[in-house]
Enzyme design. Structure first.
Site, PDB file in Angstrom:
ATOM      1  N   TYR A 255      -5.810  -4.185  -5.284  1.00  0.00           N
ATOM      2  CA  TYR A 255      -5.863  -2.985  -6.122  1.00  0.00           C
ATOM      3  C   TYR A 255      -7.242  -2.334  -6.068  1.00  0.00           C
ATOM      4  CZ  TYR A 255      -1.319  -4.508  -7.639  1.00  0.00           C
ATOM      5  OH  TYR A 255      -0.005  -4.876  -7.637  1.00  0.00           O
TER       6      TYR A 255
ATOM      7  N   LYS B 201       0.830  -1.205   0.000  1.00  0.00           N
ATOM      8  CA  LYS B 201       0.000   0.000   0.000  1.00  0.00           C
ATOM      9  C   LYS B 201       0.865   1.256   0.000  1.00  0.00           C
ATOM     10  CE  LYS B 201      -3.932   2.082   2.317  1.00  0.00           C
ATOM     11  NZ  LYS B 201      -4.943   1.951   3.376  1.00  0.00           N
TER      12      LYS B 201
END
Length: 142
Positions: A114, A87
């Site tokens: 995602y 992330k």
């Protein structure tokens, strides 16, 4: 996340063998270290994550710098996955490309990661791969 991460946007001093080895270890496409060096150095944006001076993750984007970009080679060493490092890498890339439309293809099974960052599945995505048979076997194409 309970570990210290240093982020660099520079290709300087990168251990390209570690890049190749990481991609191989997480079942992503990998090449000789020199090939990865050329690809990353030719990219618009690069991100490298380090823990105690050891490369543990990275990603890159190619872009026209104006309105289109594509993210490639985003990977985190397996023992560091699930700690928020992917992330951090993706948010660093997205920050540098905030003015662009961005595409990527996720490894099969990683789509949810995602999607959590705001990516959505495309209905008209197409690909022309050098090794269609391999990409079909890996689940990237029909």
């Amino acid at each position: 996340m309970d570990i210290d991460i240093d982020v660099s946007l520079s290709c300087e001093g990168v251990d390209w063998k570690a890049v190749s080895d990481t991609l191989k270890s997480v079942n992503m496409a990998f090449y000789e270290p020199e090939i990865h060096r050329k690809a990353f150095e030719a990219s618009h944006t690069t991100v490298f994550a380090y823990h105690e001076s050891k490369l543990i993750g990275f990603g890159r984007a190619i872009s026209d710098g104006t309105y289109q970009a594509a993210i490639y080679d985003c990977a985190v060493r397996e023992e560091f996955q699930g700690k928020g490092i992917g992330k951090i890498i993706m948010n660093s890339l997205l920050s540098e490309l905030s003015h662009c439309n961005i595409v990527l293809y996720a490894s099969p099974g990683k789509e949810g990661f995602y999607q959590s960052l705001g990516f959505r599945k495309m209905k008209t995505g197409m690909a022309y791969f050098q090794k269609n048979d391999v990409m079909r076997r890996l689940g990237f194409i029909e």
